[in-house]
Design an enzyme around this catalytic site. Structure first.
Site, PDB file in Angstrom:
ATOM      1  N   GLY A  11      12.230  13.080  43.338  1.00 28.46           N
ATOM      2  CA  GLY A  11      12.577  12.010  42.413  1.00 28.46           C
ATOM      3  C   GLY A  11      11.988  10.694  42.878  1.00 28.46           C
ATOM      4  O   GLY A  11      11.045  10.660  43.659  1.00 28.46           O
ATOM      5  N   CYS A  12      12.559   9.599  42.407  1.00 31.14           N
ATOM      6  CA  CYS A  12      12.082   8.267  42.779  1.00 31.14           C
ATOM      7  C   CYS A  12      12.066   8.123  44.296  1.00 31.14           C
ATOM      8  O   CYS A  12      13.066   8.369  44.960  1.00 31.14           O
ATOM      9  CB  CYS A  12      12.985   7.205  42.151  1.00 31.14           C
ATOM     10  SG  CYS A  12      12.556   5.529  42.662  1.00 31.14           S
ATOM     11  N   PHE A  13      10.940   7.713  44.839  1.00 30.11           N
ATOM     12  CA  PHE A  13      10.819   7.692  46.301  1.00 30.11           C
ATOM     13  C   PHE A  13      11.696   6.673  46.995  1.00 30.11           C
ATOM     14  O   PHE A  13      11.968   6.793  48.180  1.00 30.11           O
ATOM     15  CB  PHE A  13       9.376   7.597  46.773  1.00 30.11           C
ATOM     16  CG  PHE A  13       8.477   6.592  46.119  1.00 30.11           C
ATOM     17  CD1 PHE A  13       8.895   5.333  45.718  1.00 30.11           C
ATOM     18  CD2 PHE A  13       7.150   6.931  45.897  1.00 30.11           C
ATOM     19  CE1 PHE A  13       8.034   4.425  45.128  1.00 30.11           C
ATOM     20  CE2 PHE A  13       6.266   6.027  45.312  1.00 30.11           C
ATOM     21  CZ  PHE A  13       6.715   4.766  44.928  1.00 30.11           C
ATOM     22  N   TRP A  14      12.206   5.659  46.306  1.00 25.99           N
ATOM     23  CA  TRP A  14      13.058   4.660  46.954  1.00 25.99           C
ATOM     24  C   TRP A  14      14.317   5.302  47.537  1.00 25.99           C
ATOM     25  O   TRP A  14      14.669   5.077  48.681  1.00 25.99           O
ATOM     26  CB  TRP A  14      13.477   3.579  45.977  1.00 25.99           C
ATOM     27  CG  TRP A  14      12.388   2.742  45.421  1.00 25.99           C
ATOM     28  CD1 TRP A  14      11.118   2.578  45.906  1.00 25.99           C
ATOM     29  CD2 TRP A  14      12.469   1.942  44.243  1.00 25.99           C
ATOM     30  NE1 TRP A  14      10.408   1.720  45.101  1.00 25.99           N
ATOM     31  CE2 TRP A  14      11.219   1.309  44.077  1.00 25.99           C
ATOM     32  CE3 TRP A  14      13.466   1.692  43.326  1.00 25.99           C
ATOM     33  CZ2 TRP A  14      10.956   0.451  43.016  1.00 25.99           C
ATOM     34  CZ3 TRP A  14      13.209   0.834  42.271  1.00 25.99           C
ATOM     35  CH2 TRP A  14      11.960   0.225  42.130  1.00 25.99           C
ATOM     36  N   GLU A  55       5.615  11.187  43.153  1.00 25.69           N
ATOM     37  CA  GLU A  55       6.197  10.217  44.074  1.00 25.69           C
ATOM     38  C   GLU A  55       6.819  11.015  45.215  1.00 25.69           C
ATOM     39  O   GLU A  55       7.682  11.868  44.991  1.00 25.69           O
ATOM     40  CB  GLU A  55       7.283   9.379  43.388  1.00 25.69           C
ATOM     41  CG  GLU A  55       6.745   8.348  42.445  1.00 25.69           C
ATOM     42  CD  GLU A  55       7.807   7.366  41.979  1.00 25.69           C
ATOM     43  OE1 GLU A  55       8.843   7.196  42.654  1.00 25.69           O
ATOM     44  OE2 GLU A  55       7.587   6.758  40.914  1.00 25.69           O
TER      45      GLU A  55
END
EC number: 1.8.4.11
Length: 156
Positions: A11-14, A55
């Protein structure tokens, strides 16, 4: 110190970066892009769906302090590996679930852990996580690195 590396897409890398940073034995986590077909992709290009990149985070770790199996457990627990090209509200092929391995041992361990998870029936739906040889990794832009810490936020 024995440093190894693995690339995870979840998912979103953050958020994925924040999950792995909190582990003792993880020496560095870098947000980036992997698995695509263009050279030096940008965030905008990856989000457009035209580069084929995912990502991901490049996790560097000291295997004397944290095992690869512990990292796999973090990976499986930080996202839903049954959703194709989606994590929560983030939708697109750049959010697909993937493990990019560097060694045959990592590949074997990743496949075994995926099989055990499937057998456990923890999720009703089949696991769609891809397990692939590591491909070219490109660092994401600086503003993506250590995103939550830079903004004074805490990721849970």
């Amino acid at each position: 110190m024995s440093t190894n590396k693995i690339i995870f897409g979840a998912g979103c890398f953050w958020g994925v970066e924040a999950v792995f940073r909190r582990n003792k034995g993880v020496t560095n986590v870098t947000c980036g892009y992997s698995g695509g077909h263009t050279v030096h992709p940008t965030y905008a290009a990856v989000c457009s769906g035209t580069t084929g990149h995912i990502e991901v985070v490049l996790v560097e770790y000291d295997d004397d302090e944290i095992s690869f199996e512990a990292l796999l457990n973090e990976f499986w627990n930080c996202h839903d590996p049954t959703t194709q090209d989606r994590q929560g509200f983030d939708i697109g092929e750049q959010y697909r679930s993937v493990i990019f391995y560097f060694t045959p041992e990592q590949e074997r361990s990743a496949r075994e852990s995926k099989d055990k998870l499937e057998i456990s029936r923890r999720w009703r739906d089949p696991i769609v996580t891809q397990i692939l040889p590591a491909s070219q990794f490109y660092d994401a832009e600086e503003y993506h690195q250590n995103y939550f810490a830079k903004r004074g936020g805490v990721f849970k």
